[in-house]
Design a protein around this motif. Structure first.
Motif, PDB file in Angstrom:
ATOM      1  N   CYS A 101       1.617  -0.586  38.097  1.00 49.71           N
ATOM      2  CA  CYS A 101       1.760   0.858  37.917  1.00 49.71           C
ATOM      3  C   CYS A 101       0.422   1.477  38.337  1.00 49.71           C
ATOM      4  O   CYS A 101      -0.622   1.071  37.814  1.00 49.71           O
ATOM      5  CB  CYS A 101       2.068   1.187  36.464  1.00 49.71           C
ATOM      6  SG  CYS A 101       1.891   2.949  36.121  1.00 49.71           S
ATOM      7  N   CYS A 104      -1.349   2.850  35.131  1.00 52.47           N
ATOM      8  CA  CYS A 104      -1.706   2.008  33.977  1.00 52.47           C
ATOM      9  C   CYS A 104      -3.107   1.423  34.165  1.00 52.47           C
ATOM     10  O   CYS A 104      -3.543   1.199  35.280  1.00 52.47           O
ATOM     11  CB  CYS A 104      -0.710   0.859  33.836  1.00 52.47           C
ATOM     12  SG  CYS A 104       0.782   1.321  32.949  1.00 52.47           S
ATOM     13  N   CYS A 121       7.563   2.097  35.375  1.00 53.92           N
ATOM     14  CA  CYS A 121       6.653   1.978  34.240  1.00 53.92           C
ATOM     15  C   CYS A 121       7.248   2.791  33.094  1.00 53.92           C
ATOM     16  O   CYS A 121       7.544   3.972  33.259  1.00 53.92           O
ATOM     17  CB  CYS A 121       5.266   2.509  34.601  1.00 53.92           C
ATOM     18  SG  CYS A 121       4.188   2.596  33.148  1.00 53.92           S
ATOM     19  N   HIS A 124       4.673   5.683  31.954  1.00 52.97           N
ATOM     20  CA  HIS A 124       4.425   6.805  32.857  1.00 52.97           C
ATOM     21  C   HIS A 124       5.681   7.278  33.584  1.00 52.97           C
ATOM     22  O   HIS A 124       5.621   8.248  34.333  1.00 52.97           O
ATOM     23  CB  HIS A 124       3.350   6.425  33.874  1.00 52.97           C
ATOM     24  CG  HIS A 124       2.033   6.091  33.226  1.00 52.97           C
ATOM     25  ND1 HIS A 124       1.551   4.808  33.142  1.00 52.97           N
ATOM     26  CD2 HIS A 124       1.140   6.890  32.593  1.00 52.97           C
ATOM     27  CE1 HIS A 124       0.393   4.815  32.504  1.00 52.97           C
ATOM     28  NE2 HIS A 124       0.124   6.054  32.139  1.00 52.97           N
TER      29      HIS A 124
HETATM   30 ZN    ZN Z   1       2.102   3.015  33.915  1.00 47.03          ZN
END
Ligand code: ZN
Length: 345
Positions: A101, A104, A121, A124
């Motif tokens: 991601c 992340c 993800c 998110h």
């Molecule tokens: Zn993420």
């Protein structure tokens, strides 16, 4: 119990991130204390333990040792393992993260990203990317949005199967066997699949241009993948290994394939049979023998109707154009074979 004095609680214990996997959290903790994961496990009284085995199934004794060291309940630690994944799906759990991601934090690895069908993800709500190179970016965004519907349906079934909670038929292994069956004989890259090359470059790349590429049912069920996948990376491994060892693009296509076949097994498998050659059809029929009999009957009935309709339309073409040879109409049939992929009903 000589080991007991070594198991005093650590002065600082890092907070675990949501959905963080045990190997990631222990790795961060070990780095915090300036040691390797192996050395850290040794300090916890787990000198002969493999981190991958611990995060697969954390035994009661191992859990108690670790829990004492970090001051957490065994169940909290177990939530970071893959205890909910059934043994038949262990091959799907990657040792590291499969995809990344972009938002992340780099050091943390989530449980979801270990599994081949996690394409988004959770935190998110964005699409995950391959660790290197372009993968899903090859597909236009508008097409991806449509494909996501099938991919999500496929991913839900795959996730349930991994937890031993999918009772759908054909089963996930049966669908993957079908998708990875070669429906036609292997063939070198077609003109559409070849890059534009000068005569000189063509000579230099003779091996690539003549290399036989496996043609699997996946290409018919998900023609969008067939159009954008790099030709040498088009074939996937057989059965469950296709997902366990596939790239992001391959796994996305497989999830779309599972989604589509689950929604319309008759339409899609008849379309694959329609696009197959003689040897390929034999292989497909062999694979289909594992599917429920009633379903197979419907598939072959649909195939019969498709062939009937097609030979009727071919005859029409020939009647209108009496000079046309039979061989040409056969060729026409093959070149259009992928257009039989039906819509999902
Ligand atoms: Zn993420």
């Amino acid at each position: 119990m000589r080991a007991a004095p070594a198991l005093r609680m650590l002065p600082v214990v890092l907070k675990r991130e949501p959905d963080e996997r045990l190997s990631s959290w222990l790795g961060r903790l070990a780095r915090f204390y300036g040691m390797s994961t192996e050395a850290f496990l040794e300090c916890c009284g787990l000198s002969h333990s493999d981190i991958n085995d611990l995060e697969w199934r954390l035994g009661g004794g191992e859990g108690a040792l670790l829990a004492a060291r970090v001051g957490m309940a065994v169940e909290e630690l177990r939530a970071m393992t893959f205890a909910e994944i059934a043994p038949h799906a262990r091959l799907m759990v990657a040792r590291g993260r499969r995809y990344v991601c972009p938002l992340c934090r780099g050091g943390t690895q989530h449980k979801a990203t270990a599994l081949p069908w996690s394409f988004w993800c959770r935190e998110h709500a964005i699409r995950l990317a391959a660790r290197s190179g372009r993968e899903l970016e090859r597909l236009p965004e508008t097409q991806l949005v449509m494909l996501d519907l099938n991919a999500r349906a496929g991913a839900v079934r795959l996730a349930n199967w991994a937890r031993g909670r999918d009772e759908g038929l054909p089963s996930i292994p049966q669908l993957l066997d079908f998708l990875t069956t070669r429906h036609r004989r292997s063939s070198p890259p077609s003109l559409a699949e070849q890059p534009r090359l000068s005569l000189e470059a063509r000579r230099a790349n003779h091996d690539f241009l003549t290399r036989p590429i496996a043609r699997q049912a996946l290409l018919v069920v998900v023609p969008e993948y067939d159009r954008v996948a790099p030709v040498l990376a088009k074939p996937v491994r057989a059965g469950l290994f296709s997902l366990a060892q596939g790239s992001l693009l391959q796994n996305y296509a497989l999830a779309v394939g599972v989604g589509r076949l689950s929604a319309d097994p008759v339409g899609y498998s008849a379309a694959v049979l329609m696009a197959s050659d003689e040897e390929g059809e034999e292989r497909l029929r062999e694979t289909l023998r594992a599917w429920p009999l009633a379903l197979r009957r419907r598939i072959y009935a649909r195939l019969g109707r498709l062939r009937g309709a097609h030979s009727g339309s071919s005859l029409g073409v020939e009647r209108n154009r009496p000079g046309r040879k039979r061989r040409q109409s056969q060729k026409f049939r093959f070149s259009r074979s992928h257009n039989y992929a039906p819509r999902i009903s």
